[in-house]
Design a protein around this motif. Sequence first.
Motif, PDB file in Angstrom:
ATOM      1  N   VAL A 156       0.834  -1.209   0.000  1.00  0.00           N
ATOM      2  CA  VAL A 156       0.000   0.000   0.000  1.00  0.00           C
ATOM      3  C   VAL A 156       0.871   1.263   0.000  1.00  0.00           C
ATOM      4  O   VAL A 156       0.454   2.324  -0.437  1.00  0.00           O
ATOM      5  CB  VAL A 156      -0.976  -0.027   1.206  1.00  0.00           C
ATOM      6  CG1 VAL A 156      -1.690   1.302   1.402  1.00  0.00           C
ATOM      7  CG2 VAL A 156      -1.991  -1.155   1.042  1.00  0.00           C
ATOM      8  N   HIS A 157       2.100   1.119   0.459  1.00  0.00           N
ATOM      9  CA  HIS A 157       3.009   2.277   0.513  1.00  0.00           C
ATOM     10  C   HIS A 157       3.790   2.468  -0.790  1.00  0.00           C
ATOM     11  O   HIS A 157       4.508   3.446  -0.948  1.00  0.00           O
ATOM     12  CB  HIS A 157       3.968   2.144   1.704  1.00  0.00           C
ATOM     13  CG  HIS A 157       3.259   2.276   3.005  1.00  0.00           C
ATOM     14  ND1 HIS A 157       3.844   2.811   4.114  1.00  0.00           N
ATOM     15  CD2 HIS A 157       1.979   1.974   3.375  1.00  0.00           C
ATOM     16  CE1 HIS A 157       2.961   2.820   5.110  1.00  0.00           C
ATOM     17  NE2 HIS A 157       1.834   2.298   4.679  1.00  0.00           N
ATOM     18  N   ASP A 158       3.649   1.510  -1.711  1.00  0.00           N
ATOM     19  CA  ASP A 158       4.309   1.626  -3.023  1.00  0.00           C
ATOM     20  C   ASP A 158       3.357   2.268  -4.019  1.00  0.00           C
ATOM     21  O   ASP A 158       2.140   2.109  -3.916  1.00  0.00           O
ATOM     22  CB  ASP A 158       4.634   0.233  -3.592  1.00  0.00           C
ATOM     23  CG  ASP A 158       5.793  -0.407  -2.861  1.00  0.00           C
ATOM     24  OD1 ASP A 158       6.505   0.311  -2.138  1.00  0.00           O
ATOM     25  OD2 ASP A 158       5.957  -1.643  -3.008  1.00  0.00           O
ATOM     26  N   GLU A 159       3.923   2.931  -5.028  1.00  0.00           N
ATOM     27  CA  GLU A 159       3.105   3.413  -6.129  1.00  0.00           C
ATOM     28  C   GLU A 159       3.105   2.346  -7.227  1.00  0.00           C
ATOM     29  O   GLU A 159       4.135   2.099  -7.848  1.00  0.00           O
ATOM     30  CB  GLU A 159       3.681   4.716  -6.694  1.00  0.00           C
ATOM     31  CG  GLU A 159       2.881   5.261  -7.867  1.00  0.00           C
ATOM     32  CD  GLU A 159       3.581   6.397  -8.616  1.00  0.00           C
ATOM     33  OE1 GLU A 159       4.783   6.261  -8.901  1.00  0.00           O
ATOM     34  OE2 GLU A 159       2.922   7.406  -8.912  1.00  0.00           O
ATOM     35  N   THR A 160       1.970   1.688  -7.455  1.00  0.00           N
ATOM     36  CA  THR A 160       1.851   0.793  -8.612  1.00  0.00           C
ATOM     37  C   THR A 160       1.095   1.579  -9.675  1.00  0.00           C
ATOM     38  O   THR A 160      -0.025   2.035  -9.424  1.00  0.00           O
ATOM     39  CB  THR A 160       1.076  -0.493  -8.247  1.00  0.00           C
ATOM     40  OG1 THR A 160       1.730  -1.108  -7.134  1.00  0.00           O
ATOM     41  CG2 THR A 160       1.038  -1.465  -9.416  1.00  0.00           C
ATOM     42  N   PHE A 161       1.719   1.738 -10.842  1.00  0.00           N
ATOM     43  CA  PHE A 161       1.142   2.608 -11.879  1.00  0.00           C
ATOM     44  C   PHE A 161       0.069   1.842 -12.649  1.00  0.00           C
ATOM     45  O   PHE A 161       0.252   1.459 -13.808  1.00  0.00           O
ATOM     46  CB  PHE A 161       2.265   3.095 -12.793  1.00  0.00           C
ATOM     47  CG  PHE A 161       2.192   4.583 -13.069  1.00  0.00           C
ATOM     48  CD1 PHE A 161       2.098   5.491 -12.024  1.00  0.00           C
ATOM     49  CD2 PHE A 161       2.227   5.067 -14.364  1.00  0.00           C
ATOM     50  CE1 PHE A 161       2.032   6.862 -12.264  1.00  0.00           C
ATOM     51  CE2 PHE A 161       2.159   6.437 -14.624  1.00  0.00           C
ATOM     52  CZ  PHE A 161       2.054   7.328 -13.565  1.00  0.00           C
ATOM     53  N   ALA A 162      -1.071   1.633 -12.005  1.00  0.00           N
ATOM     54  CA  ALA A 162      -2.139   0.783 -12.545  1.00  0.00           C
ATOM     55  C   ALA A 162      -3.416   1.094 -11.771  1.00  0.00           C
ATOM     56  O   ALA A 162      -3.354   1.703 -10.701  1.00  0.00           O
ATOM     57  CB  ALA A 162      -1.746  -0.685 -12.374  1.00  0.00           C
TER      58      ALA A 162
END
Length: 508
Positions: free
Chosen positions: A393-399
């Motif tokens: 949840v703390h990562d940016e997933t570009f999707a």
Amino acid sequence: MLQEEFLNVLGISRENPGAFAGEWRQPSGNWIDSCSPHDGELIGRVAASSIEDYEVAIEVSRAAFGEWRNWPAPRRGEVVRQIGDALREKREALGALVALETGKIVAEGVGEVQEMIDIADFSVGLSRQLYGLTIQSERPGHRMFEQWQPLGVVGCISAFNFPVAVWSWNALVAAVCGDSVLWKPASPTPLCAVAVQKIVQPVIEANGAPPIFNLVVGHPDPVGEALLADRRIPLVSATGSCRLGRRVAEVVGKRLGRSLLELGGNNAIIVTESADLDLALRGVLFGAVGTAGQRCTSTRRLFLHEGIADEMEKRLVEAYRQVAIGDPLDPSTLMGPLINEGAVDEMLAAVEKIKEQGGEILIGGGRHREGVPAGGHYVEPTLVRARHDMPIVHDETFAPILYLIRYRDLDEVIEWHNEVPQGLSSAIFTTDVRESEQFLSPAGSDCGIANVNIGTSGAEIGGAFGGEKDTGGGRESGSDSWKAYMRRQTCTVNGSGELPLAQGIRFG
Ligand code: UN1
């Protein structure tokens, strides 16, 4: 508009030169394929710029700056005004190319060109307002003031998701400031860059202006890296991932250049118990599903007060079921494909991590295959019941993945809101002024953008755009962002017949 028709309007052919240095350079042998994310088919090829192309482009940009900086700023503004008009003429065609090359829906593609037009208009006004301060001097008969001088060649590195607007926020503001701009667009969207160059260059020529807008197309290596390390470029403005930003900051910082960074976001919306849920639903949907979740401002986390969480969850699942997925050029489509297979793989890997970390997929989570070409990079918009402290949840997933997180207490949820490394955009939906004021207080949202009853994406150009922490701290577009593209000069003029020293110092 048919594909051949709008490519024609823009002067895009099967093979296009990719380096512009006052004129188009002969292709040097390597090609970058531009493929449609919709079906994987080749749209056209663009010649990759060589290091020789780069060298010529930087020298042309430098010479252009030498002349352009002496043009009165309002005259520079007049050229930008005409660029705005040229963009108005090609708005639909360029918007369609943006949709074709990025996979964003055509309404958003045209919206992106509208952002270019808006920033052109803004820059025209700005060209008569590059104001400096006057300052009271402590010495008799002395006058102090600040003036803003053109900076030099601005390096502009843009991302695939806003392949034309981001250039314009930088280039059109920099142009009225008296700078020239050397552009290195993202490698998945070179045709958009070629098209923009073809729209603006005739305006430059018609005005007898020097070639202030130049272009090198390619991968980070070699032209991107050359641009970062180049001492002839006082400012590098870069949009992209946090990883890209770290590289830019490192290389540009090492030579004590300036960088202006627009990096990743991990944007959240808080929906409180008092919120207008119809409004919130629409704001969340545009933020999370728009551009298939590939805006730096996309909504990734949704904090729902436990009093309204069941209701919102139900409405969201219902709305997600109805999202029309398909050809971005079809006006009835709401969500197009991701940019490429790499992006699909990253989304699917994130879904695996979500499951491992205890997240519950409510809808979506996979590839979308129904009614779309086999070669397209389509995925399902995805809702996940999650906890605020899951590492993914703390990562940016570009999707298009949206995490739904329940909360009870506003103080606590603001802490959760701010606990991620990124700090771009944020929003609260509430009808309680105390809640919105808390969100906007110094102890509230820590982001560069904080909205009330508006989603996280879709900012207007008039404000300064950018964010804090790992988002990189840069501000582009409106407000006083222009100051980044100029150098400040503090001037003191002695009109007296004496030479008093500051601080009352007596010397000799
Ligand atoms: C980006 O995703 O890099 O606020 C820029 C917005 C747009 C710009 C997004 N005006 O969503």
